[in-house]
Design a protein around this motif. Structure first.
Motif, short mmCIF file in Angstrom:
data_model
loop_
_atom_site.label_atom_id
_atom_site.label_comp_id
_atom_site.label_asym_id
_atom_site.label_seq_id
_atom_site.Cartn_x
_atom_site.Cartn_y
_atom_site.Cartn_z
N THR A 115 0.86 -1.55 -0.26
CA THR A 115 -0.09 0.16 -0.06
C THR A 115 1.08 1.33 0.02
N LYS A 116 0.26 2.18 0.32
CA LYS A 116 1.27 4.15 0.02
C LYS A 116 1.76 3.91 1.11
N GLU A 117 1.06 3.22 2.21
CA GLU A 117 1.95 3.71 3.27
C GLU A 117 3.05 3.09 3.67
N PHE A 184 8.62 14.54 6.55
CA PHE A 184 9.03 14.10 5.71
C PHE A 184 7.89 13.03 5.14
N GLU A 185 7.65 12.21 6.32
CA GLU A 185 6.33 11.42 5.86
C GLU A 185 5.19 12.44 5.83
N SER A 189 3.72 11.96 1.36
CA SER A 189 2.51 11.51 1.85
C SER A 189 1.87 12.20 0.09
N SER A 190 1.74 13.32 -0.09
CA SER A 190 1.14 14.03 -1.37
C SER A 190 2.05 13.23 -2.60
N TYR A 191 2.90 12.16 -2.78
CA TYR A 191 2.59 11.50 -3.40
C TYR A 191 1.92 10.48 -4.03
N ASN A 192 1.43 10.02 -5.01
CA ASN A 192 0.39 9.33 -5.44
C ASN A 192 1.49 7.60 -5.44
N SER A 193 0.84 6.67 -5.62
CA SER A 193 1.96 5.89 -5.50
C SER A 193 2.54 4.96 -6.04
N GLU A 270 3.57 14.64 -11.77
CA GLU A 270 3.77 16.37 -12.73
C GLU A 270 3.02 16.48 -13.20
N SER A 271 2.56 18.07 -14.15
CA SER A 271 1.32 18.03 -14.59
C SER A 271 1.67 18.06 -15.46
N SER A 272 0.64 17.47 -16.24
CA SER A 272 0.59 17.31 -17.60
C SER A 272 1.69 18.58 -18.58
#
Length: 281
Positions: A115-117, A184-185, A189-193, A270-272
């Motif tokens: 999982t992401k965690e 840092f955690e 957490s701001s990143y997707n998996s 990142e954005s498109s």
């Protein structure tokens, strides 16, 4: 078309591969397939599927993952990068050269059901064993080299994230404050998996979350980040001499894996507009 677009990607993301020298023994680090497979397609293309995802087409066949799932990626830029890996193959497929494809396969199949965690915890573990936090007391030349080369990277991260990391000559390493780990955690957490999987991959290559974030945040380039991760080895090479071809292969492979991981993170997060810029710069 794919080759022309990929040719415009940053040079650091398109470096070669090689071997690793461990304890004087050349160790093959490549993920060779159990048997050679000849190239079975002529043309590579991408297409947009349902829900805005993108697929890779080998002639009229849709690419699938090792577990048989349809190979899909979340955006066109990543699809182009993956397609280029397949388009650049010779008469025999060399899967060990397709780092982006392998990262996508891992994200799609997720064989260990992480999982992401799980990914965040795995990345944070490197804070306690970070390469740049462990310093030597001798020889003096290496002590000075570590201070001059590693301190700026540590200080940049400390200032950027308003944290304390430090360094130590103790075998147990520095005592990383709880507040630093929490910061840092929160950031991770701001990143997707998918992006986290790429970041973890980079951290494993550099053995350092400090250097990895310097790279992802564009304070360091690929070549510099890799050099800093191999600082002690490079010092020994300059002192004892280079093993012909072996050290170079090791260096090129590490650059290749690190570059692919960094590009994967950016293309997944990142954005498109930024994705297109990454492929055009």
């Amino acid at each position: 078309m794919l080759a022309r677009i990929w040719a415009r990607a940053p040079a650091g993301f398109r470096l070669g591969l090689g071997l690793r020298l461990t304890g004087g023994t050349v160790e093959c680090r490549r993920r060779y397939p159990t048997a050679e497979r000849k190239k079975f397609y002529q043309n590579v293309s991408i297409s947009q599927g349902e829900g805005g995802i993108f697929e890779i087409n080998l002639d009229r066949r849709k690419l699938k993952t090792p577990q048989g799932k349809l190979f899909t990626v979340p955006n066109e830029a990543l699809a182009i990068a993956v397609a280029t890996e397949w388009e650049s193959q010779g008469d025999v497929l060399q899967h060990f050269t397709m780092h982006l494809t392998n990262l996508c396969n891992t994200a799609l199949d997720n064989p260990t059901q992480r999982t992401k965690e799980h990914l965040i915890r795995s990345a944070l573990k490197f804070l306690d064993t970070d390469t740049v936090c462990y310093r030597v007391e001798e020889p003096s030349g290496l002590v000075e080299l570590q201070k001059n080369e590693w301190d700026p990277a540590v200080e940049w991260i400390e200032n950027r994230y308003n944290v304390v990391i430090g360094s130590s000559t103790n075998i147990l390493g520095p005592n990383i404050p709880k507040e630093t780990k929490e910061t840092f955690e929160q950031h991770l957490s701001s990143y997707n998996s998918w992006a986290l999987m790429g970041l973890e991959y980079v951290i494993h290559q550099l053995k350092s979350i400090v250097l990895s974030l310097n790279l992802i945040d564009r304070n360091l380039g690929v070549e510099k980040a890799v050099l800093l991760s191999r600082l002690e080895e490079q010092y020994q090479i300059e002192f004892w001499g280079n093993v012909e071809w072996a050290h170079d292969y090791d260096l090129y492979e590490l650059r290749s894996r690190t570059a692919a991981g960094a590009l994967f993170v950016h293309l997944c997060s990142e954005s498109s507009t930024m994705k297109q810029k990454l492929l055009q710069d």
